[in-house]
Enzyme design. Structure first.
Site, short mmCIF file in Angstrom:
data_model
loop_
_atom_site.label_atom_id
_atom_site.label_comp_id
_atom_site.label_asym_id
_atom_site.label_seq_id
_atom_site.Cartn_x
_atom_site.Cartn_y
_atom_site.Cartn_z
N SER A 23 13.37 -26.48 36.77
CA SER A 23 13.10 -27.93 36.95
C SER A 23 13.25 -29.19 35.97
O SER A 23 12.36 -29.09 35.40
CB SER A 23 13.17 -28.71 38.70
OG SER A 23 13.75 -30.19 38.16
N LYS A 47 17.64 -31.07 37.75
CA LYS A 47 16.67 -32.19 37.81
C LYS A 47 16.27 -32.11 39.52
O LYS A 47 17.68 -32.90 40.06
CB LYS A 47 17.25 -33.32 36.38
CG LYS A 47 16.58 -34.19 36.81
CD LYS A 47 15.14 -34.17 35.93
CE LYS A 47 14.28 -35.22 35.86
NZ LYS A 47 13.30 -35.48 36.00
N GLY A 48 15.06 -33.05 38.89
CA GLY A 48 14.80 -33.66 40.78
C GLY A 48 16.27 -34.47 41.33
O GLY A 48 15.65 -35.62 40.36
N ILE A 73 8.87 -38.60 32.94
CA ILE A 73 9.83 -38.94 33.32
C ILE A 73 9.89 -40.03 33.98
O ILE A 73 10.25 -41.22 34.46
CB ILE A 73 11.25 -38.02 33.15
CG1 ILE A 73 10.64 -37.62 31.88
CG2 ILE A 73 12.12 -38.19 32.81
CD1 ILE A 73 11.52 -37.81 30.39
N LEU A 75 11.36 -38.82 37.61
CA LEU A 75 12.52 -38.45 38.28
C LEU A 75 13.39 -39.41 38.38
O LEU A 75 14.23 -39.81 39.18
CB LEU A 75 12.19 -38.20 39.74
CG LEU A 75 10.95 -37.43 40.37
CD1 LEU A 75 10.64 -37.71 41.91
CD2 LEU A 75 11.55 -35.94 39.78
N CYS A 132 5.56 -33.86 41.86
CA CYS A 132 5.38 -34.89 40.98
C CYS A 132 4.37 -35.47 40.46
O CYS A 132 3.93 -36.16 41.58
CB CYS A 132 6.59 -35.12 40.96
SG CYS A 132 6.63 -36.67 39.43
N ASN A 194 3.30 -26.80 38.86
CA ASN A 194 4.24 -28.25 38.07
C ASN A 194 3.33 -28.62 36.80
O ASN A 194 2.33 -28.05 37.09
CB ASN A 194 4.53 -29.06 38.96
CG ASN A 194 5.84 -30.11 38.52
OD1 ASN A 194 5.42 -30.86 37.70
ND2 ASN A 194 6.31 -30.35 39.87
N GLY A 219 3.92 -27.00 28.72
CA GLY A 219 3.76 -25.87 27.54
C GLY A 219 2.54 -24.96 27.60
O GLY A 219 1.59 -24.90 28.83
C1 LIG Z 1 10.37 -33.43 30.78
C2 LIG Z 1 10.48 -32.71 31.96
C3 LIG Z 1 11.18 -32.92 32.90
C4 LIG Z 1 10.01 -32.48 34.43
N1 LIG Z 1 11.02 -32.34 35.65
C5 LIG Z 1 10.59 -31.48 36.74
C6 LIG Z 1 11.27 -32.55 37.79
O1 LIG Z 1 12.33 -33.26 37.91
N2 LIG Z 1 11.30 -31.29 38.56
C7 LIG Z 1 10.19 -30.58 39.24
O2 LIG Z 1 9.54 -29.77 40.20
N3 LIG Z 1 9.40 -30.49 37.76
C8 LIG Z 1 9.20 -31.51 36.64
N4 LIG Z 1 9.20 -31.24 35.08
C9 LIG Z 1 8.38 -29.64 35.87
C10 LIG Z 1 9.04 -28.67 35.01
O3 LIG Z 1 9.70 -27.97 36.05
C11 LIG Z 1 7.02 -26.98 34.57
O4 LIG Z 1 7.12 -26.83 35.95
C12 LIG Z 1 6.19 -26.99 34.04
O5 LIG Z 1 6.67 -28.18 32.92
C13 LIG Z 1 5.58 -26.60 33.84
O6 LIG Z 1 6.58 -25.52 32.67
P1 LIG Z 1 6.38 -25.37 31.34
O7 LIG Z 1 4.99 -25.19 30.87
O8 LIG Z 1 7.11 -23.56 30.97
O9 LIG Z 1 7.66 -26.88 31.11
C14 LIG Z 1 9.52 -31.47 34.46
C15 LIG Z 1 9.23 -30.80 32.91
C16 LIG Z 1 8.69 -31.55 31.96
C17 LIG Z 1 8.49 -31.18 30.56
#
Ligand SMILES: Cc1cc2nc3c(=O)[nH]c(=O)nc-3n(C[C@H](O)[C@H](O)[C@H](O)COP(=O)(O)O)c2cc1C
Length: 305
Positions: A23, A47-48, A73, A75, A132, A194, A219
């Site tokens: 998301s 997206k949330g 960001i 939300l 979040c 998250n 990341g």
């Molecule tokens: C730019 C950005 C926006 C995100 N927005 C949300 C969101 O709206 N809702 C949510 O549950 N997680 C959100 N996340 C978290 C990601 O879904 C994920 O759980 C987290 O980034 C870990 O995975 P990754 O290391 O592969 O990015 C967001 C992450 C990033 C980088």
């Protein structure tokens, strides 16, 4: 052997492969469609969404770190009414399971969002973001307290007839206690993790980098933490887990699957390479063929001690 089975089943969610977009990192799917056929994905998470529209946090909202991203960001989204009005039709046309991610500031918010989404079987599941780290008055607070996370899970389950995924925050001391509370609350699936709460400082300006001071770290930097938590949670719950946190390659995805995840989500990697998830699907297939393994399911939680 040339034909291998990448299909996985998580509760009532049947995926043709275990790759999901995380998301907040793929918009509503439309953003990725220019780059590849999104229908090759196992599933897509949007997206949330919150009850009211949100403009998000003050800028700057994103900064790079040596091994990941810090984002605040906050939300940004059009609110549930506009989401249903404008996005439902687009999403409905996709031939793949779409997961809706919801966030709230109160138990009532979560109940309301669940109730609003209940009439739409177009969505494969609802993912409850109790994690979040960068919204005021709520967000992560729900995911760091086991009584609250239990109540959020219960209230969503009571108001939504479909599959409920609860997304955990890593910003806790005992992730297993939170996971147990989520399972007791009736969740069908857990997704984790998250982002980790972090910050960055600009020494020339002698000021914080992000408009919101703190941001969520994602990341490669968070992969070892995510992997440890998935492994720990897989030992204490019976419901399936979607693992995420720093998955960039098939090797990373396989680590999560072997730690106990039935599916994986890719976030930051998509922001670097829009088709990162597709590459991982192809590499997973090649790995199974190379190892002579018929089905990816054989690898879930498979660690030789
Ligand atoms: C730019 C950005 C926006 C995100 N927005 C949300 C969101 O709206 N809702 C949510 O549950 N997680 C959100 N996340 C978290 C990601 O879904 C994920 O759980 C987290 O980034 C870990 O995975 P990754 O290391 O592969 O990015 C967001 C992450 C990033 C980088």
């Amino acid at each position: 052997m040339t034909k291998v089975d990448l299909g996985v089943t998580l509760s009532s969610l049947k995926l043709k492969n275990p790759l999901i977009t995380a998301s907040g990192t793929c918009g509503n799917g439309k953003e990725l469609q220019d780059y590849f056929d999104i229908e090759r994905l196992g599933a897509l998470t949007v997206k949330g969404i919150t009850v009211k529209p949100s403009r998000g946090n003050p800028t700057p909202r994103i900064t790079e770190t040596p091994a990941g991203l810090l984002n605040s960001i906050g939300l940004e989204n059009p609110g549930i009414d506009k989401f249903i009005e404008e996005k439902l039709e687009i999403i409905d046309a996709y031939q793949l399971p779409v997961i809706v991610n919801i966030s709230g500031h109160s138990l009532d918010d979560f109940a309301y969002l669940a109730e609003r989404l209940a009439p739409y079987p177009q969505f494969a599941a609802l993912e409850v973001n109790v994690s979040c780290p960068n919204i005021a008055g709520g967000g992560m607070v729900f995911g760091t307290n086991k009584e609250l996370v239990y109540k959020v899970t219960r209230i969503v389950k009571e108001n939504y007839p479909g599959t409920v995924i609860v997304k955990l925050s890593p910003n806790v001391t005992d992730i297993t206690a939170i996971a147990r509370a989520v399972e007791e609350g009736g969740a069908d699936i857990i997704s984790m993790i998250n982002t980790l709460l972090g910050m960055a400082i600009d020494i020339d300006k002698q000021a914080v980098v992000l408009g919101n001071t703190f941001g969520g770290l994602s990341g490669p930097a968070i992969k070892p933490v995510a992997l440890r938590m998935v492994y720990q949670v897989a030992q204490v719950v019976d419901i399936p887990i979607i693992g995420m946190g720093g998955i960039m390659t098939a090797r990373d995805a396989l680590e999560f699957i072997m730690a106990g995840a039935s599916a994986v989500a890719v976030g930051t990697a998509t922001l670097i390479n829009p088709d990162a998830a597709l590459k991982i699907i192809d590499e997973l297939e090649a790995y199974l063929i190379d190892k002579g393994i018929d089905s990816i399911k054989e690898l879930i939680g498979k660690l030789i001690k």
